[in-house]
Design a protein around this motif. Structure first.
Motif, short mmCIF file in Angstrom:
data_model
loop_
_atom_site.label_atom_id
_atom_site.label_comp_id
_atom_site.label_asym_id
_atom_site.label_seq_id
_atom_site.Cartn_x
_atom_site.Cartn_y
_atom_site.Cartn_z
N PRO A 14 -2.90 -3.47 -7.69
CA PRO A 14 -3.61 -4.60 -7.06
C PRO A 14 -2.63 -5.57 -6.40
O PRO A 14 -1.49 -5.72 -6.84
N THR A 68 -13.11 -9.57 -9.02
CA THR A 68 -12.07 -8.56 -9.26
C THR A 68 -12.03 -8.07 -10.70
O THR A 68 -11.16 -7.28 -11.06
N ASP A 98 -2.48 2.01 -5.66
CA ASP A 98 -3.34 1.68 -6.79
C ASP A 98 -2.98 0.35 -7.44
O ASP A 98 -3.70 -0.14 -8.30
N ASP A 112 -10.47 -1.09 2.13
CA ASP A 112 -11.48 -0.28 1.45
C ASP A 112 -11.92 -0.88 0.13
O ASP A 112 -13.07 -0.74 -0.27
N ASN A 113 -11.01 -1.52 -0.58
CA ASN A 113 -11.34 -2.08 -1.88
C ASN A 113 -10.76 -3.49 -1.98
O ASN A 113 -10.09 -3.84 -2.95
N THR A 114 -11.02 -4.30 -0.96
CA THR A 114 -10.38 -5.60 -0.84
C THR A 114 -11.41 -6.70 -0.62
O THR A 114 -12.30 -6.56 0.21
N GLU A 168 0.83 -1.21 0.00
CA GLU A 168 0.00 0.00 0.00
C GLU A 168 0.87 1.26 0.00
O GLU A 168 0.55 2.24 -0.66
N GLY A 186 -16.52 -8.06 0.91
CA GLY A 186 -15.81 -7.04 0.15
C GLY A 186 -16.63 -6.52 -0.99
O GLY A 186 -17.83 -6.80 -1.10
N PRO A 187 -16.02 -5.75 -1.90
CA PRO A 187 -16.74 -5.20 -3.04
C PRO A 187 -17.39 -6.30 -3.88
O PRO A 187 -16.78 -7.33 -4.13
#
Length: 201
Positions: free
Chosen positions: A25, A180, A23, A115-117, A18, A153-154
């Motif tokens: 992946p 994904t 950004d 947050d996006n995992t 991170e 997750g998302p």
């Protein structure tokens, strides 16, 4: 303990990724050994289950499969106390693992890394845990074959939704691709469950 190291090193790996490029992946598999024989855990966990775990289901399983029969009889020398302590140790291992995973997820959340995992929790096999006189996994009974599969997750709708239909670990690869936005390779045996996760009903 190995599980503590997995928690610490997984967290370090993700935070490093991170920091380098948030950004970009990433994929990480935090591979915990517990609950797995020997059923050892810190004593504070073992104490919580001392004399509080129900005894195993009685009876010896009947099976025509020689390997399963051999596995079914390879723990005949255990005393009732051995069996009870083994079962207590298993539950202690599960709670210890819960705390390790909870610590990992809390730290990742605090760092904004969730947050996006997509998070997937599963296992490779179950445990007979002395039921019907059998320990381990090498028999086609639900306790040995069924494993947890939790996904969040998302792209995953709702909280605590449960799907009653059987799914397989073969489904993980295409489902992860579906969640994904990656292309799903042709010829896989598993099925993409991402649409089901988006709308469990």
């Amino acid at each position: 303990l190995q599980d503590t190291v997995v928690t610490r090193e997984t967290l370090a790996y993700v935070l490093e990724r991170e920091e380098e490029d948030s950004d970009q992946p990433w994929f990480v598999c935090a591979s915990y050994s517990r609950p797995h024989p020997p059923f050892t855990a810190p004593s504070r966990y073992l104490k919580r289950y001392r004399d509080k775990v129900a005894p195993p289901e009685a009876g010896v399983a009947e099976s025509e499969e020689p390997y399963a029969l051999r596995r079914a009889t390879n723990h005949r020398g255990l005393t009732d106390e051995d069996v009870q302590r083994g079962r207590e140790g298993y539950y202690a291992c599960v709670e210890f693992l819960d705390d390790c995973i909870g610590e990992l997820l809390a730290a990742l959340e605090a760092a904004g890394a969730l947050d996006n995992t997509v998070v997937i929790y599963t296992s490779d096999h179950g445990e007979m845990l002395g039921n019907h006189g059998i320990w381990g996994k090498a028999i086609y009974f639900d306790r040995a074959m069924r494993v947890p599969l939790l996904i969040s997750g998302p792209g995953v709708s709702g909280t605590g939704q449960q799907v009653k239909h059987p799914v397989s670990l073969l489904d993980l690869f295409p489902t992860t691709c579906g969640l994904t936005g990656l292309p799903i390779p042709q010829g896989l045996d598993g099925k993409d469950l991402s649409k089901l996760l988006a709308s469990p009903t």
